[in-house]
Design an enzyme around this catalytic site. Structure first.
Site, short mmCIF file in Angstrom:
data_model
loop_
_atom_site.label_atom_id
_atom_site.label_comp_id
_atom_site.label_asym_id
_atom_site.label_seq_id
_atom_site.Cartn_x
_atom_site.Cartn_y
_atom_site.Cartn_z
N CYS A 92 17.53 -20.70 -16.95
CA CYS A 92 17.98 -20.05 -18.19
C CYS A 92 17.22 -18.75 -18.45
CB CYS A 92 17.84 -20.99 -19.37
SG CYS A 92 18.44 -22.64 -19.00
N HIS A 360 24.73 -19.76 -25.58
CA HIS A 360 23.77 -19.72 -24.47
C HIS A 360 24.49 -19.81 -23.12
CE1 HIS A 360 20.20 -20.21 -22.18
NE2 HIS A 360 20.08 -21.51 -22.22
#
Lengths: 411, 131
Positions: A92, A360
């Site tokens: 991420c 996200h």
């Protein structure tokens, strides 16, 4: 570590982060949209032929879309071949790391003008497929093999933080409420609704009514995902892309009179699996990466006016505000409840809604944080503008903390 | 995971085996090629303690592939009595009775059925210690 030349952001763009509106689109289309917005945002005009290199953060277009070799593909679709195009994969934190590497590439003297961004198209898979793909960013044998998921890993960190400092789920709820509020002011956010607004419409559909946010968040409409984390403690699964144009200090004035400089960068790694971490209540890589970035920038934590921090789960924001030095260890939760991280608080954290509300798309998140700080420091953030923001920070975490990148930005 | 690869790992999955550094004495789990504290490669296998306590825990409700049959289930970070930490599922206990610090012991259990290879994987889980 140091930056040998000045590096500035001169343009930025991002798609809205969302699932449904991007249902029929692929990574390349998302990236082109963000790149064209970035091009058009350059005050004095920008010719894409001036780009000398492209860095793309992407976690797993392989598993999500059956497509590898992502950076060259993006260069092709943006129309900037034959520039050097490189993909960075750090879970991420992929595009947060990409921003750091792009800044280093300019500081080194190798290039003067670089495009850097991130992209992720996640919603081609089912929720189960996404969960299994994201789990690849944890230790496949000793974490996932023991039955852990990402919510499970962060839930274990939350339980440890609660036990050590007496922090509470109510403090996590305050973070979710704040980030939904900020998201409601951001047209690029995945969720643009206040928690109470969602409570009313979900309640109506289920013949329930709620007096306040906490009553709703404690209800069966906010189920546990991994105790103590509930649905509203978790970020959504989104598709999206984000792109920045960086230029060397000497060249900045060709492009804009209002650049935002990358004053400091930092990056660190840590043990992949939780069983090898020195602490379960603090991310060492966040402390180390932010120390580096503060030192290079010549600032301290309390100089930061606005910060985009990595809140894939509410506990992650609580820990980040402590590990970045905004609040003493153990006081991040109370600070959130007291409104000290709100839009008009002493340090505005995630004014764009954070991962929680903005969304996200993992590979796009780090560059989207940089985009937000670029807009904030230029006073162009619209309804979620932090008044008078002069020094900003972006903090991007890979998985449960094995990679962290940080940038400090200033005018 | 392929059948041969799983078989190579069985020793470490069936019994809690870590490694001890002959230079600095650090005990590590899982084993790797290098001692992370001192950098030595002079490492020997060592049997880890089978009892310990729960450092932190949670309940997984949306499990990874292959673990659906157990959901919801408990997972924990267990600190063994020799100081080594291990992530594991917890069995033979209801979530409502979970407490941080609880004493536990290793148990040999079925872990999952691999849908791709059809292999049934066994290994350690932890359960409450009856003293």
């Amino acid at each position: 570590m140091r930056l040998s030349r000045d590096v500035a952001v001169v343009g930025g763009g991002m798609t809205r982060f969302h699932h449904r509106i991007h249902a029929e689109r692929t990574s390349r289309e998302l990236f082109v949209e963000a790149a064209l917005e970035a091009k058009c945002s350059v005050d004095n005009g920008f010719d894409l032929k001036d780009v000398e290199a492209l860095f793309v953060g992407n976690f797993s277009s392989d598993a999500f879309e059956g497509q590898s070799h992502t950076a060259a593909l993006m260069a092709d679709w943006v129309g900037i071949t034959p520039v050097a195009a490189s993909r960075i994969e750090d879970a991420c934190a992929s595009s947060g790391v990409a921003v750091n590497l792009a800044a280093m590439a300019i500081a080194s003297g190798a290039y003067d003008v670089v495009m850097v961004g991130g992209v992720e198209k996640m919603r081609g898979l089912t929720t189960e497929g996404v969960t299994d793909t994201l789990a690849m960013a944890a230790d496949a044998v000793y974490e996932v093999g023991a039955g852990f998921t990402f919510p499970g890993l962060y839930a274990a960190l939350a339980s440890a933080h609660f036990a050590e400092y007496g922090s509470s789920w109510e403090q996590l709820a305050a973070i979710a409420i704040k980030n939904h509020h900020n998201g409601s002011l951001n047209p690029k956010a995945h969720f643009q609704r206040e928690v109470m607004d969602i409570a009313s419409s979900l309640g109506e559909r289920n013949q329930m009514s709620f007096g306040d946010e906490l009553e709703f968040l404690r209800s069966s409409l906010n189920p546990y995902i991994a105790y103590p984390l509930r649905l509203f403690d978790c970020c959504p699964i989104s598709d999206g892309a984000s792109v920045l144009i960086l230029a060397a200090g000497e060249r900045v004035r060709e492009f804009t009179d209002s650049p935002v400089y990358i004053r400091g960068i930092g990056q660190a790694s840590d043990a992949m699996a939780l069983h090898d971490r020195e602490s379960l209540t603090s991310l060492r890589a966040t402390r180390l990466a932010s120390d580096q970035a503060y030192k290079i920038a010549g600032v301290q934590a309390d100089d930061i006016d606005v910060a985009d921090v990595h809140d894939c789960f509410t506990i992650a924001e609580l820990m980040a505000t402590e590990d970045l030095g905004f609040f003493p260890k153990g006081e991040g939760g109370r600070a959130a409840v007291e409104g000290r991280t709100g839009l008009d608080g002493e340090i505005s954290v995630n004014p764009d809604g954070g991962l929680k509300a903005k969304g996200h798309p993992v590979g796009a998140t780090g560059a989207a944080m940089a985009y937000e700080i670029f807009k904030q420091l230029r006073g162009e953030a619209g309804r979620h503008q932090v008044a008078g923001a002069e020094i900003g920070l972006a903090h991007n975490v890979g998985a449960s903390g094995a990679t962290v990148s940080v940038q400090v930005y200033g005018r | 995971m392929s059948v041969p690869r799983y078989w190579r790992e069985t020793k470490y999955r069936y019994r809690l085996i870590g490694q001890m550094c002959a230079q600095c004495g650090s005990v590590m789990f899982p084993r790797s090629g290098v001692c992370s504290p001192c950098g030595s490669v002079d490492l020997e296998e060592v049997k880890l303690a089978e009892t310990g306590h729960v450092v932190t825990w949670t309940v997984v409700r949306n499990p990874p592939a292959g673990y659906m049959e157990y959901a919801p289930y408990l997972v924990a970070l267990v600190e063994l009595d020799d100081g080594v930490r291990v992530l594991s599922q917890l069995v033979d206990i209801e979530p409502i009775k979970m407490k941080t610090g609880m004493r536990v012991e290793a148990a040999f259990r079925r872990v999952k059925v691999d849908g791709n290879s059809g292999i049934i994987e066994y290994g350690y889980k932890f359960r409450p210690l009856i003293e």
